[in-house]
Structures are given as C-alpha cells and as structure tokens.
Design a protein around this motif. Sequence first.
Motif, short mmCIF file in Angstrom:
data_model
loop_
_atom_site.label_atom_id
_atom_site.label_comp_id
_atom_site.label_asym_id
_atom_site.label_seq_id
_atom_site.Cartn_x
_atom_site.Cartn_y
_atom_site.Cartn_z
N ASN A 191 1.59 -7.31 12.17
CA ASN A 191 2.07 -8.45 13.05
C ASN A 191 3.31 -8.15 13.42
N LYS A 192 3.91 -6.88 13.41
CA LYS A 192 5.19 -6.57 13.88
C LYS A 192 6.22 -7.41 13.43
N SER A 193 6.26 -7.82 12.26
CA SER A 193 7.23 -8.76 11.40
C SER A 193 8.58 -7.87 11.70
N SER A 194 9.60 -8.78 11.82
CA SER A 194 11.03 -8.57 12.16
C SER A 194 11.51 -8.01 10.38
N MET A 195 10.91 -8.45 9.44
CA MET A 195 11.33 -8.21 7.98
C MET A 195 10.99 -6.94 7.51
N LEU A 196 11.89 -6.26 6.95
CA LEU A 196 11.58 -4.63 6.24
C LEU A 196 10.22 -4.79 5.61
N LYS A 197 9.39 -3.74 6.02
CA LYS A 197 8.01 -3.61 5.80
C LYS A 197 7.71 -2.25 5.22
N ASN A 198 8.61 -1.30 5.04
CA ASN A 198 8.48 0.04 4.56
C ASN A 198 9.38 0.32 3.59
N TYR A 199 9.22 0.76 2.46
CA TYR A 199 10.25 0.92 1.38
C TYR A 199 9.97 2.39 0.71
N ASN A 200 10.92 3.46 1.24
CA ASN A 200 10.90 4.62 0.67
C ASN A 200 11.26 4.66 -0.92
N SER A 201 10.40 5.54 -1.40
CA SER A 201 10.36 5.46 -2.80
C SER A 201 11.57 5.99 -3.48
N LYS A 202 12.11 6.87 -2.72
CA LYS A 202 13.41 7.42 -3.63
C LYS A 202 14.63 6.70 -3.43
N ARG A 203 14.40 5.50 -2.58
CA ARG A 203 15.46 4.57 -2.64
C ARG A 203 15.00 3.43 -3.51
N ILE A 204 13.91 2.70 -3.17
CA ILE A 204 13.45 1.64 -3.87
C ILE A 204 13.22 1.66 -5.60
N THR A 260 6.70 12.83 0.13
CA THR A 260 7.28 11.95 -0.70
C THR A 260 6.15 10.75 -0.17
N HIS A 261 6.55 9.28 -0.77
CA HIS A 261 5.73 8.48 -0.19
C HIS A 261 6.48 7.18 -0.06
N THR A 262 5.99 6.17 0.50
CA THR A 262 6.52 4.86 0.76
C THR A 262 5.56 4.00 0.45
N TYR A 263 6.17 2.78 0.01
CA TYR A 263 5.33 1.22 -0.21
C TYR A 263 5.41 0.49 1.06
N ARG A 264 4.21 0.22 1.55
CA ARG A 264 4.13 -0.23 2.80
C ARG A 264 3.09 -1.71 2.80
N CYS A 265 3.95 -2.60 3.57
CA CYS A 265 3.01 -3.94 3.86
C CYS A 265 2.42 -3.84 5.30
N LYS A 266 0.77 -3.59 5.07
CA LYS A 266 0.16 -3.64 6.25
C LYS A 266 0.34 -5.05 6.93
N HIS A 289 0.81 -1.07 0.09
CA HIS A 289 0.00 0.00 0.18
C HIS A 289 0.77 1.11 -0.01
N ILE A 290 0.25 2.30 -0.17
CA ILE A 290 1.00 3.63 -0.24
C ILE A 290 0.62 4.42 0.66
N ASP A 291 1.76 4.84 1.38
CA ASP A 291 1.59 5.96 2.51
C ASP A 291 2.49 7.40 2.06
N TYR A 292 1.72 8.38 2.37
CA TYR A 292 2.46 9.83 2.03
C TYR A 292 3.19 10.09 3.23
N VAL A 293 4.37 10.76 2.90
CA VAL A 293 5.25 11.20 4.35
C VAL A 293 6.01 12.52 4.03
N ASN A 294 5.81 13.51 5.17
CA ASN A 294 6.28 14.90 4.82
C ASN A 294 7.64 14.79 5.44
N ASN A 295 8.63 15.32 4.99
CA ASN A 295 10.08 15.43 5.45
C ASN A 295 10.56 16.92 5.31
#
Length: 482
Positions: free
Chosen positions: A312-325, A301-307, A290-296
């Motif tokens: 479930n508070k997974s230890s895996m990476l769950k947010n991907y910053n658009s400028k990096r990914i 900007t926006h991130t791609y996020r796994c709900k 899913h897409i989340d908008y972020v102000n910095n």
Amino acid sequence: MKNNVLLYIFSTDIQDFESQKIAIQEYVKKNNIIIHDTIEEYGVSGYKTALKDREGLQKLMTMAMNEELETLIVFNSDRIGRRTELISFMSVMEEYKVKVISVTEGLLNNNNDDASELMQFIKFWTAKKESQKTSLRTKNGKKAKVEKTGFCGGSPNFGYKLDDKNNFVIDEDESRIVKFLFDSYIKYGTTKTIELLEKNKMYGRYKNWNQRKISNIRTNPIYIGKKQYKGELLDFPQFRIISDEVFQKAQDRAKARNTRGETRYTNRTNILFEGLLYHKCDDGVERKLHIDYVNNSSGKTHTYRCKHCGKNKSSMLKNYNSKRIEPILINEIKSQMKNLSIEGLENAYNEEIGKNKSIIEKDINIVENNINKKQKAINNAEREIEKILCGDSEGSIDIFTKIIDRCQSEIEELNQILQEHKKDLDALKNSTSKAVLLLNKYKNFEYVFDNVDNKEKKLILQELIYKIVIDKDKISIQWNLY
C-alpha cells in the motif's frame, strides 16, 4: 416457586408489536400482578407452526409440568395459536392448574367442562381460518420489507433503535459503546472489557454485562452493515458502526485466545525473531513481519518486512534490517527480564485464576440446575403419556414425545458442557504459574542467553515471548508467562 409469566408473540408488524405490549403492561399494572418471567416468540406463525415446533409454548408446558407456572398472561387467545391442535396445550395448563388469562377476553380456562373445551376449539378454529386469509397478503410483503429496511421485527440489536417513524436506525449512544467494546476486546479480551464497561457505566439498554453479551455483539455482522435473513447475508451499509478491519481483528483475537499461553515453536529458519515480530500498520492493525534475504557487501543478511505497508506504499517504516533491529530488541528483552517480579506476576496470575474459577463454578451450578429441570420435565411428560394410554387424557402423545426427545437431547448437550466445565476447573485447580517456572528457569537470563548458540537463543525467546509489536518507535513485548 410458581411464576406469573407474560407471553408475547410478535409478527413483523411494528404497530402490532407496540399495541400488544402496551395492552399487556397496562393490564398487569391495573391488576397489580407481579411478573416473574417473560417469554417472547418472534415471527412465529400460529397457523403454520405446529405446537411441537413452538419453543415458547414448549417451555411453558415444561414449566407447568415442573409446577413452576401459576398464571400465563397473553394478549389474545389467537396469540397462543391458530391451530386446533393447541387445545392440547390448554389441556396441559388445566391439568396443572395454570390460569391462562387473555387481556382482551379474560380467563380462558374458567371451567374444566365440555362447554369450556368447545369454546376453546371454536376460538382456535376461527383464528385458523382468519390466518389463512391474511397469510397470502403478508407473505411477499415481509421479504420485501426486510430487504428494504433491514428490520424483520422484534427488538433491535444493541446499537440500534426504532425512530419516530419506526425505522431501524443507529442509536448514537449505544453505537459508541459498541465501538468501545470492540476496541477494548481487541486490546484486552472479554474479562477486562466487562470490567471497563462496568467501571465507565457504559450499559445502554443493558443492566449488566457478561461473556455471552460480549460474544453476541462481537460475532454479529450487523455492525459491519450485513444482516442475516433466511440463510442469506444482506448488505445494509447504512447500519455500519465499525470497519471490516476492526471486526476481523476481534475475530482473530478470539481465535488467538484459544492458543495463548502455549509455546508455539517456529523453526523453519535460523533467524532469531522468526514468527515473533509484528508491525502496527497505519490502519492500526498488527501484522506479522515476513523475512526477506538480502545480499550486500558484508554477505547475505535478512530484513523483517511488512507486506501490507509495502503493497500500500505506506509512508511508515516497513523494512527492518536485522543487524540494526535485533540488538535493540535483545537489549529491551534483557532490560524487562531484569525488572520482572515473580511476586507481581504471581499476584496477577492468581487473580486471573480466581476469576476464572468463580466463573466456571457458577456455570457448573447453572448447568446442573438445568439438567435437573429437564429431567423433571421428562418424568412429568412420561406420566402424561401414561394417562393418554390409559384413556385418562385426550392429549397428543406426539407432543409429549417431542418434549421428552427435546429434553433428552438438551440433557445430553448439557452433560457434555458440564464435563468440559469440570475439566476446565480441574485444570485450573492443578495449574501452576508459568511465571514461577520460567522466571526461576531464567532468573539469570542475560548470562544464560549470552552463553548459548543462536538455535538455543531462538528457543528461549519463543518460550518466553508471545509476540513483539513495533509501533513506530515503540516496542511492545507480550510475554508468554501465563
């Protein structure tokens, strides 16, 4: 060709099941009889079920009128039925010179005379009265047994067996095949799964695999510990072979296959990978990000996020910053587009088309043969009704009317299926590989992509790509080329 057919009618009594089967098989072996077909009826009450509602006997009557039946072998005359109306069934067998043999009583239609018909009537009437006595004793016990054991008679589902005490249990060897089947289907679909099962000689009780068997297993809730009984879904956790998540992924895969190959444009936002980006969670399930908008400090900007992983508070990476990914994804797409070969894609495409054409042509042939058989049965049933009306037969018009109605309904359904198969075949014959069209269109992909605005970039990506899956540090691109 006329056939010798075995007729099994099973109650839910396992001992009855085994004794009947053993007795018939021993009789066939002892008398050197070649059997061409077997018809089985499960849970049918000869006392309660009318002849017009007995699918097995209806099929036998149709075969007799098609002159496809020479000999019918049963365990006992009461297995044919416990209703006196079943004299009509025996009349059809005699009319078309079909020998009906009982393992325990011998030839049932030895003489076409009044004495023979009277003996048949007496046998059916006696069996009817006997059934009335036993029906009350077994009615309540049947449901209680199903609720307790999960087994309601017949052959156990693939993946299960009866143990030494006739308990319904998981078959370890076949259950491994079931797990492999679900996993392979989710990854590759039906055709590849059949190939892998055959290649690895994973058969279990089956001699071969086909689409129908795969579909029957894929859709059966028994593998997640649930069983249908008289419209009710009962829980049997001891029968679970796969998880709910795996079962649901297989159903989702089947739905997705209906739209695969179509371009699905998603343009609610101006975000480049909207609707294309997925994440493989720690439970192995691929979920759309899913897409989340972020102000910095640099602006919005926006991130791609796994709900799921966030919830479930997974230890895996769950947010991907658009400028990096996004730059990483674009570089990977450019790299793969450079290495994609039209020739290689065309070969894969033509192989897939050829397999599908062969399957459809075979299905068309089967449907057309079935239509011809149904029409032949209708013609013969109409002749039987004419004999009854002329006083040349004492059969029941209702029975033959039922056969005609059933066959006409089946022909109508078969014709619809036939038209669908022919449409599919025409579509395959007239199809052109999207690989050629798209790769020719984007043969200079990097140049085209870099020289259009963000809106055009997004449309190009959605036209070329089915989805992109991020699995830890690995990126998998599924192309929408054919």
